[in-house]
Design a protein around this motif. Structure first.
Motif, PDB file in Angstrom:
ATOM      1  N   VAL A 267       0.839  -1.202   0.000  1.00  0.00           N
ATOM      2  CA  VAL A 267       0.000   0.000   0.000  1.00  0.00           C
ATOM      3  C   VAL A 267       0.877   1.256   0.000  1.00  0.00           C
ATOM      4  N   PHE A 268       1.876   1.271   0.874  1.00  0.00           N
ATOM      5  CA  PHE A 268       2.685   2.486   0.981  1.00  0.00           C
ATOM      6  C   PHE A 268       3.576   2.701  -0.236  1.00  0.00           C
ATOM      7  N   PHE A 269       4.001   1.613  -0.863  1.00  0.00           N
ATOM      8  CA  PHE A 269       4.794   1.772  -2.083  1.00  0.00           C
ATOM      9  C   PHE A 269       3.933   2.445  -3.156  1.00  0.00           C
ATOM     10  N   THR A 270       2.681   1.986  -3.258  1.00  0.00           N
ATOM     11  CA  THR A 270       1.770   2.574  -4.241  1.00  0.00           C
ATOM     12  C   THR A 270       1.510   4.043  -3.922  1.00  0.00           C
ATOM     13  N   ILE A 271       1.282   4.319  -2.637  1.00  0.00           N
ATOM     14  CA  ILE A 271       1.000   5.698  -2.229  1.00  0.00           C
ATOM     15  C   ILE A 271       2.217   6.591  -2.470  1.00  0.00           C
ATOM     16  N   LEU A 272       3.390   6.013  -2.268  1.00  0.00           N
ATOM     17  CA  LEU A 272       4.620   6.773  -2.517  1.00  0.00           C
ATOM     18  C   LEU A 272       4.679   7.197  -3.988  1.00  0.00           C
ATOM     19  N   LEU A 273       4.307   6.271  -4.862  1.00  0.00           N
ATOM     20  CA  LEU A 273       4.312   6.595  -6.289  1.00  0.00           C
ATOM     21  C   LEU A 273       3.267   7.674  -6.601  1.00  0.00           C
ATOM     22  N   VAL A 274       2.095   7.542  -5.983  1.00  0.00           N
ATOM     23  CA  VAL A 274       1.021   8.517  -6.227  1.00  0.00           C
ATOM     24  C   VAL A 274       1.453   9.904  -5.753  1.00  0.00           C
ATOM     25  N   ALA A 275       1.934   9.972  -4.515  1.00  0.00           N
ATOM     26  CA  ALA A 275       2.335  11.265  -3.952  1.00  0.00           C
ATOM     27  C   ALA A 275       3.550  11.826  -4.692  1.00  0.00           C
ATOM     28  N   GLY A 276       4.480  10.951  -5.023  1.00  0.00           N
ATOM     29  CA  GLY A 276       5.684  11.377  -5.746  1.00  0.00           C
ATOM     30  C   GLY A 276       5.317  11.944  -7.106  1.00  0.00           C
ATOM     31  N   ASN A 277       4.379  11.289  -7.779  1.00  0.00           N
ATOM     32  CA  ASN A 277       3.948  11.748  -9.097  1.00  0.00           C
ATOM     33  C   ASN A 277       3.249  13.107  -8.984  1.00  0.00           C
ATOM     34  N   THR A 278       2.428  13.254  -7.958  1.00  0.00           N
ATOM     35  CA  THR A 278       1.739  14.535  -7.744  1.00  0.00           C
ATOM     36  C   THR A 278       2.760  15.656  -7.562  1.00  0.00           C
ATOM     37  N   MET A 279       3.752  15.396  -6.742  1.00  0.00           N
ATOM     38  CA  MET A 279       4.754  16.430  -6.470  1.00  0.00           C
ATOM     39  C   MET A 279       5.596  16.720  -7.709  1.00  0.00           C
ATOM     40  N   ALA A 280       5.939  15.649  -8.456  1.00  0.00           N
ATOM     41  CA  ALA A 280       6.756  15.850  -9.665  1.00  0.00           C
ATOM     42  C   ALA A 280       5.993  16.709 -10.662  1.00  0.00           C
ATOM     43  N   GLN A 281       4.704  16.414 -10.826  1.00  0.00           N
ATOM     44  CA  GLN A 281       3.883  17.216 -11.746  1.00  0.00           C
ATOM     45  C   GLN A 281       3.786  18.650 -11.261  1.00  0.00           C
ATOM     46  N   ALA A 282       3.566  18.802  -9.973  1.00  0.00           N
ATOM     47  CA  ALA A 282       3.405  20.144  -9.404  1.00  0.00           C
ATOM     48  C   ALA A 282       4.656  20.989  -9.650  1.00  0.00           C
ATOM     49  N   VAL A 283       5.813  20.380  -9.479  1.00  0.00           N
ATOM     50  CA  VAL A 283       7.063  21.132  -9.668  1.00  0.00           C
ATOM     51  C   VAL A 283       7.297  21.415 -11.152  1.00  0.00           C
ATOM     52  N   ARG A 284       7.001  20.408 -11.995  1.00  0.00           N
ATOM     53  CA  ARG A 284       7.206  20.591 -13.437  1.00  0.00           C
ATOM     54  C   ARG A 284       6.341  21.740 -13.959  1.00  0.00           C
ATOM     55  N   GLU A 285       5.112  21.813 -13.470  1.00  0.00           N
ATOM     56  CA  GLU A 285       4.210  22.869 -13.926  1.00  0.00           C
ATOM     57  C   GLU A 285       4.652  24.250 -13.442  1.00  0.00           C
ATOM     58  N   ARG A 286       5.461  24.272 -12.426  1.00  0.00           N
ATOM     59  CA  ARG A 286       5.829  25.558 -11.816  1.00  0.00           C
ATOM     60  C   ARG A 286       7.270  25.956 -12.099  1.00  0.00           C
ATOM     61  N   THR A 287       7.818  25.404 -13.171  1.00  0.00           N
ATOM     62  CA  THR A 287       9.224  25.681 -13.469  1.00  0.00           C
ATOM     63  C   THR A 287       9.508  27.185 -13.513  1.00  0.00           C
ATOM     64  N   GLU A 288       8.644  27.918 -14.250  1.00  0.00           N
ATOM     65  CA  GLU A 288       8.886  29.365 -14.388  1.00  0.00           C
ATOM     66  C   GLU A 288       8.749  30.059 -13.031  1.00  0.00           C
ATOM     67  N   GLU A 289       7.740  29.635 -12.279  1.00  0.00           N
ATOM     68  CA  GLU A 289       7.518  30.280 -10.979  1.00  0.00           C
ATOM     69  C   GLU A 289       8.705  30.052 -10.046  1.00  0.00           C
ATOM     70  N   ILE A 290       9.261  28.851 -10.124  1.00  0.00           N
ATOM     71  CA  ILE A 290      10.433  28.571  -9.290  1.00  0.00           C
ATOM     72  C   ILE A 290      11.595  29.461  -9.740  1.00  0.00           C
ATOM     73  N   GLY A 291      11.701  29.641 -11.067  1.00  0.00           N
ATOM     74  CA  GLY A 291      12.728  30.543 -11.596  1.00  0.00           C
ATOM     75  C   GLY A 291      12.524  31.958 -11.081  1.00  0.00           C
ATOM     76  N   VAL A 292      11.274  32.407 -11.049  1.00  0.00           N
ATOM     77  CA  VAL A 292      10.970  33.762 -10.573  1.00  0.00           C
ATOM     78  C   VAL A 292      11.304  33.894  -9.082  1.00  0.00           C
ATOM     79  N   LEU A 293      10.939  32.862  -8.311  1.00  0.00           N
ATOM     80  CA  LEU A 293      11.251  32.905  -6.872  1.00  0.00           C
ATOM     81  C   LEU A 293      12.759  33.033  -6.658  1.00  0.00           C
ATOM     82  N   LYS A 294      13.504  32.252  -7.440  1.00  0.00           N
ATOM     83  CA  LYS A 294      14.966  32.322  -7.292  1.00  0.00           C
ATOM     84  C   LYS A 294      15.480  33.690  -7.733  1.00  0.00           C
TER      85      LYS A 294
END
Lengths: 385, 232
Positions: A267-294
């Motif tokens: 269960v936790f391995f699956t959840i790790l993949l789900v949460a990891g994927n959510t975070m990876a997508q979230a960061v990928r979508e915010r590439t420019e914003e992260i650039g602006v923050l920096k």
């Protein structure tokens, strides 16, 4: 703290995705909570077992009984402090589904052997005076809405009914509670003398003996001596520490601990993949914003921490909600008292759960956070252009 | 150069190259540039000439291959990444072509972002935000989200965010590139005001001659070199 608002806002960016991820994590930790309660139900006997107590049973199986006279012989052996006999009655109240442990004992020896059971003194006196008296654990008393003074009819598929009667009649003279959390309070305990007199077979026999020894360090040696004492007799014994006895009882179903760990790992391995994927997508979508923050002056390390914090908040919202719901659900008691008389999530499991929540947050966010940290500003801003 | 103020930006012998496959493209070639304190410089040039790259070097967003970048007397090309980030937070405000506001934050919270890196209290941060939004004429839209604002208004929020920490240097990368003429004019007017009334030094990259006309000086970048004359 001042960055929490930013983190929270980012989580609200894709509400549906966040909600689904939180829900997945919640369900995983709800399952974790329930499985911990089930594991506790099977292993509580091991946890609560007295280190100074041995259980002596028939060498072949627990179903075979032992002569009651063994009690005196065991009590007379060196290193023995007390002996109390018990038997499995297997009582049923009205319907087979209304099953709970019912055990005939010698009241004084039993209460002396198991101080974890708390029984008011006046109820103990009443028990000693009432031949068919029984004390009932609070859980079962509440379950059937019994009260002291009630007469409870039980049948026993193992022992049958007393001669000329359709059932065994017990008068409830007391109700016991547990001094320690996790103590089984589902049993009905009644007097052995009443039982032995009324049963139609195996008179003078007892299911097993619980033995208190003077020095727990000598448990193995004393157990060996007891078995030697009865070797080559028609009733050979197997003596073992109470914890091992309880563990062996639980093992009849399987290694609950391993089963729980296997299920939760998947269960936790699956959840790790789900949460990891959510975070990876979230960061990928915010590439420019992260650039602006920096560009504004947010350091690489701060960006790393913010992404990890976001991941941990995501895991914490779902994880703690799941653990909380599981805890609330188990407060209501066991969903199957006959099968799982003890049903609660131990504090250590809640702490472990909290640790897993944080670990999930950190591990799921690690790779996206590292990617965000390494992102070069000019490159991130160029993507937008 | 007619301005007698001291140099705020001093770039000497800066080169920058990028690799595209096996090919190395020299975008900036031993380039020198000085920008005086309080100057409004427009940096023009054809696409791909390296205008944004030069702006990034001035703002400490990228590092030069060779040469020195000195801002306010400090060699920023020698700072560590962490020190450079801290330097940016204190001294530079960026205005981007596409505003780059955070969609999930209101105008005031977008403007507040750079202040999160300071030690100001929440109340003090909000006071600074209020002033910055008032300067750009958006005091009445503090709680609006970017999607609820026009392009011109979003760019005003972007400018408020750039000036909220009161930086010495404003770096604007095509600030009117995504706006219609009217909104663009308003933004340019705002930048001029910041330059003239608040003494902000501005370096603005633009394609638009109409925009560059608002600057106090124009330089052209072509083939890695700067010139005061537009490329032929």
């Amino acid at each position: 703290m001042k960055f929490l608002g930013l983190v929270w806002s980012n989580l609200k960016r894709k509400k549906l995705r966040t909600a689904l991820t939180v829900l997945s994590i919640l369900v995983a930790f709800l399952l974790f909570g329930f499985l911990c309660a089930i594991k506790e139900a099977f292993t509580a006997g091991v946890t609560l077992a007295g280190v100074d107590r041995l259980v002596v049973r028939h060498k072949v199986s627990l179903i075979q009984s032992l002569p009651a006279s063994y009690e005196q012989r065991i009590a007379g052996m060196p290193g023995i402090a007390a002996v109390a006999g018990q038997s499995w009655f297997g009582g049923i109240y009205q319907d087979p589904k209304n099953f709970f442990a019912s055990i005939p004992v010698d009241p004084e020896k039993f209460l002396d052997m198991f101080p974890e059971y708390s029984l008011p003194a006046e109820q103990k006196q009443a028990w000693l005076k009432t031949r068919n008296g029984a004390i009932v654990g609070k859980t079962t008393l509440d379950r059937f809405k019994w009260k002291i003074g009630d007469h409870v009819p039980l049948t026993s598929p193992i022992w049958g009914e007393p001669q000329g009667q359709s059932h065994w009649d017990f008068e409830i003279v007391g109700s016991f509670t547990g001094m320690k959390k996790g103590t089984d309070t589902t049993s009905l305990i009644f007097r052995y003398d009443y039982f032995d007199e009324a049963k139609t077979r195996n008179k003078g026999e007892i299911g097993w003996f619980t033995v208190r020894i003077q020095n727990p360090d000598q448990a193995a040696e004393i157990a060996r001596k007891i078995d030697e004492e009865f070797a080559n007799s028609p009733y050979e014994t197997k003596a073992e520490p109470e914890g091992a006895f309880a563990a062996g009882f639980a093992q009849q179903i399987g290694d609950i601990g391993k089963i729980v760990i296997a299920v939760l790992s998947a269960v936790f391995f699956t959840i790790l993949l789900v949460a990891g994927n959510t975070m990876a997508q979230a960061v990928r979508e915010r590439t420019e914003e992260i650039g602006v923050l920096k560009a504004m002056g947010f350091t690489n390390e701060l960006v790393l921490v913010l992404v990890l914090l976001e991941s941990c908040v995501l895991a914490a919202v779902g994880g703690f909600a799941g653990l909380g719901l599981a805890w609330l659900a188990t407060l209501g008691g066991s969903p199957a008292p006959a099968m799982l008389p003890i049903f609660y999530i131990p504090t250590r499991s809640l702490i472990t759960g909290a640790g897993i929540v944080l670990a999930l947050g950190v591990i799921a966010g690690a790779l996206p956070a590292f990617t965000a940290m390494r992102l070069r500003i000019a490159e991130a801003l160029r993507r937008n252009a | 150069m007619t301005n007698s103020n001291p140099s705020l930006v001093k770039i000497q012998g800066v080169s920058k190259a990028f690799r595209r496959g096996s090919e190395e493209i020299h975008v900036l070639d031993r380039l020198d540039l000085e920008v005086q304190q309080g100057e409004f410089l427009a940096l023009m040039g054809p696409s791909g000439s390296g205008k944004s790259t030069l702006l990034n070097l001035i703002g400490g967003l990228d590092r030069a291959g060779t040469g020195s970048v000195e801002i306010g007397g400090e060699r920023i090309d020698q700072l560590s990444d962490r020190a450079l980030a801290a330097w940016r937070a204190r001294h530079v405000g960026f205005v981007f072509q596409f505003y780059n506001l955070m969609a999930v934050l209101s105008a005031e919270r977008n403007v507040e972002l750079p202040l999160l890196l300071t030690h100001l209290s929440k109340k003090e941060r909000m006071q600074h935000v209020e002033v910055a939004l008032k300067v750009v004429g958006l005091a009445h839209r503090t709680h609006h989200f970017p999607r609820q604002l026009s392009g011109g208004e979003q760019q005003r929020v972007g400018i408020a965010r750039a000036i909220v920490t009161d930086p010495t240097l404003l770096l604007c990368d095509e600030p009117t590139g995504d706006l219609d003429r009217k909104s663009g004019d308003e933004i340019l007017g705002l930048l001029q005001t910041l330059n003239r009334e608040q003494g902000k030094t501005i370096v603005m990259v633009t394609h638009d001659p109409h925009a560059s006309a608002r600057a106090s000086r124009i330089v052209y970048l072509d083939k890695g070199q700067l010139s005061t004359q537009p490329p032929a």
